[in-house]
Motif scaffolding. Sequence first.
Motif, PDB file in Angstrom:
ATOM      1  N   GLU A 307       0.859  -1.190   0.000  1.00 41.97           N
ATOM      2  CA  GLU A 307       0.000   0.000   0.000  1.00 41.97           C
ATOM      3  C   GLU A 307       0.892   1.237   0.000  1.00 41.97           C
ATOM      4  OE1 GLU A 307      -3.177  -0.642  -0.113  1.00 41.97           O
ATOM      5  OE2 GLU A 307      -2.873  -2.806   0.221  1.00 41.97           O
ATOM      6  N   ARG A 308       0.374   2.347  -0.521  1.00 37.91           N
ATOM      7  CA  ARG A 308       1.155   3.581  -0.536  1.00 37.91           C
ATOM      8  C   ARG A 308       1.372   4.040   0.908  1.00 37.91           C
ATOM      9  NH1 ARG A 308       2.213   8.927  -1.205  1.00 37.91           N
ATOM     10  NH2 ARG A 308       2.961   9.527  -3.262  1.00 37.91           N
ATOM     11  N   PRO A 309       2.628   4.177   1.351  1.00 31.41           N
ATOM     12  CA  PRO A 309       2.870   4.602   2.734  1.00 31.41           C
ATOM     13  C   PRO A 309       2.440   6.057   2.922  1.00 31.41           C
ATOM     14  CG  PRO A 309       4.889   3.894   1.619  1.00 31.41           C
ATOM     15  CD  PRO A 309       3.855   4.027   0.576  1.00 31.41           C
ATOM     16  N   GLU A 310       2.119   6.412   4.157  1.00 32.20           N
ATOM     17  CA  GLU A 310       1.649   7.762   4.424  1.00 32.20           C
ATOM     18  C   GLU A 310       2.817   8.687   4.710  1.00 32.20           C
ATOM     19  OE1 GLU A 310      -1.334   7.698   7.427  1.00 32.20           O
ATOM     20  OE2 GLU A 310      -2.665   6.404   6.253  1.00 32.20           O
ATOM     21  N   GLN A 311       3.530   9.050   3.703  1.00 31.34           N
ATOM     22  CA  GLN A 311       4.589  10.040   3.856  1.00 31.34           C
ATOM     23  C   GLN A 311       4.612  10.881   2.583  1.00 31.34           C
ATOM     24  OE1 GLN A 311       7.795   6.942   4.322  1.00 31.34           O
ATOM     25  NE2 GLN A 311       8.877   8.193   2.823  1.00 31.34           N
ATOM     26  N   PRO A 312       4.850  12.188   2.736  1.00 34.23           N
ATOM     27  CA  PRO A 312       4.714  13.068   1.569  1.00 34.23           C
ATOM     28  C   PRO A 312       5.829  12.893   0.533  1.00 34.23           C
ATOM     29  CG  PRO A 312       5.499  14.304   3.477  1.00 34.23           C
ATOM     30  CD  PRO A 312       5.215  12.922   3.957  1.00 34.23           C
ATOM     31  N   VAL A 315       8.622   8.574  -1.962  1.00 29.44           N
ATOM     32  CA  VAL A 315       7.795   7.413  -2.287  1.00 29.44           C
ATOM     33  C   VAL A 315       7.706   7.302  -3.800  1.00 29.44           C
ATOM     34  CG1 VAL A 315       5.538   6.335  -2.064  1.00 29.44           C
ATOM     35  CG2 VAL A 315       6.433   7.729  -0.202  1.00 29.44           C
ATOM     36  N   TRP A 363       5.317  -0.184  -3.818  1.00 31.86           N
ATOM     37  CA  TRP A 363       5.762   1.180  -3.503  1.00 31.86           C
ATOM     38  C   TRP A 363       7.154   1.101  -2.871  1.00 31.86           C
ATOM     39  CZ3 TRP A 363       3.032   5.271  -5.196  1.00 31.86           C
ATOM     40  CH2 TRP A 363       1.681   5.039  -5.562  1.00 31.86           C
ATOM     41  N   HIS A 365       9.891   3.143  -0.712  1.00 29.64           N
ATOM     42  CA  HIS A 365       9.975   4.364   0.112  1.00 29.64           C
ATOM     43  C   HIS A 365      11.214   4.305   0.994  1.00 29.64           C
ATOM     44  CE1 HIS A 365       8.359   2.373   3.830  1.00 29.64           C
ATOM     45  NE2 HIS A 365       7.953   1.514   2.901  1.00 29.64           N
TER      46      HIS A 365
END
Lengths: 376, 283
Positions: A307-312, A315, A363, A365
């Motif tokens: 899943e797309r990690p939650e960092q701006p 990534v 993803w 990252h």
Amino acid sequence: MSTDPAARAATTPSPPAPYVRIERLTKRFGDFVAVRQVSLEIARGEIFCLLGGSGCGKTTLLRMLAGFETPTEGSIYIDGVDVTGVPPYERPVNMMFQSYALFPHMTVEQNVAFGLRQDGTPRAEIETRVEEMLSLVKLDGYAKRKPHQLSGGQRQRVALARALVKRPKLLLLDEPLGALDKKLREHTQFELVGLQERLGVTFVIVTHDQEEAMTLASRIGVMRAGEILQVGSPTDIYEYPNSRFVADFIGSVNLVEGKLVEDEPDHVRIDCPQLGGTVYVDHGVSSPPDAQLSVAIRPEKLQLARERPEQPDNVLAGTVTGIAYLGDATRYLVRLSTGFVLRVTMPNVYRREEQFEQGQPVWVHWHASAAVVVMR
Amino acid sequence: MPGRRSLFVLMALAFGFAFLYLPILAMIVYSFNASRLVTVWDSANSPTLMWYAELFRNAPVLDSARLSFRIATVNATGAVILGTLAAFALERYRRFRGRALFGLLTTAPMVLPEVITGLSLLLLFVALEQAIGWPGGRGATTITIAHITFSMAYVIVVIQARLATVDRSLEEAAMDLGARPWKVFFVITLPLIMPAIASGWVLAFILSWDDLVITSFVSGPSSTTLPQLVFSKVRLGVSPDINALATILVLIVTACVVAAGVYMVRLEKRRARDAQTAFDAAT
């Protein structure tokens, strides 16, 4: 074993003044420059490693320290004495040769005693010192053997004993573990460091094997084309390489080109067309704006996620195109939308951990501290 | 198929050896012939040792044998000393000016016709005698010098080949441990090239022992070497005592070769056994 130079310095009583000082040393063979303007300072009790590929000048530098080659320019000081023009037989320096160079017509005992004999040491003292040395390298009972009656590991220890018995100020080791097989090499590495710590002799080691350099050295000097590119502790060299070459030479690395687009004292942002985005780095860079830079990221500092990690920042989307299971870790090749392929190493922490599969979209990252910016 | 092939190999071996050794065998057999005529076999009185007995009563033969032995010994020693020095210079100082020319010059006597070597040496000796009064006349001294001149070339080749296999780092290690260059040579290099020096010595000895052409140019009336004696005797007609003399020489040479062979085989076996011990200890 301590590989941290600060910790090592704390255990040795000597002042931090350089013990071996090399000043602008140059060696030319005809038109070929083997060593170019090398300056180097080595502290007492240090294990200093010269690391580089073949033909980088590391062996020539070592041979100049031993006195087998005369420098074209520059000078060498050991313990404050200029030894540049001193012949090898008068230097307070001994060397362990890559081939060990044991005298085949002499016994182990005679080999080790050879150096002391040349100095006219009294017979009784020779006997005790040779005996001490042989038991230090765990070769008691082998005194009367000839070199060809010994195994590779035993020969290596005779060579070490022979070089150490004269209590040199500086011991030079040319690829000390190169001729041993892998298992024996790992074992011997720790023995060598233990011995060095007990005797307090300053070591200068030449090697092309980065793993050997990392485990043995308190400091490493990376050489290329006769020059020293970077000097630092193994951690410095690995985590903060100062050039593309060093980053690429030590370990595995992803190198991408980029341009500085945001330059703040506490962070920078670099535009990397190869990655199709920008890289956020949490430290400042001292370089002119618009300079061409490279970003180096170690494969083990990259992570994969479904899943797309939650960092701006940091990534990227990609597809797994290659998998190599190594046991302790798995190495992946991830192709980005730009076509650039990143190398990613994931440790296998849990058994039967769910692996990523060939062709799977993932993803990639990484943490803001993972990337290192190096000049081109 | 393998049987037929091995028969062929055996035949080849037999013919090869026959070609090499039948002449010598014939000579040995005829040395026991009682007849005074070399080519006629006297079956009534043969075999006999009479020619051997006669040989040891023949003063000129014994004298020239002694002379040849003395010259060969001095020559071999001199050639080995000079040859070792030259080989060392050629092999160890690789980068000196004119090395290639020097190498060529040292080995040229091997291919130079002996007549030319002999003649030029003769001219040199005569010129020297007129200029400085030495060497006074020709004899053992001039023969020895002449022999050293050409046998040295062979010694250089043998020793240089061996030196090339000696690891340079052995010499560097000795120097690193405090030995001065001359000591390194005597304590490290010399023992390691000893086998080559020994074979060089034997080679130089044999070259001198059976040289005839160069010797004839530089010998004097008072010095007749064994080959010269044999040659002059044969010119007057082959006498049976020459067969006996030759047989003795063959026996001596054979004994030397066999002894050297046995020694080498033993050395090789011991080396293999030691290497096995080391291997066992390691595993």
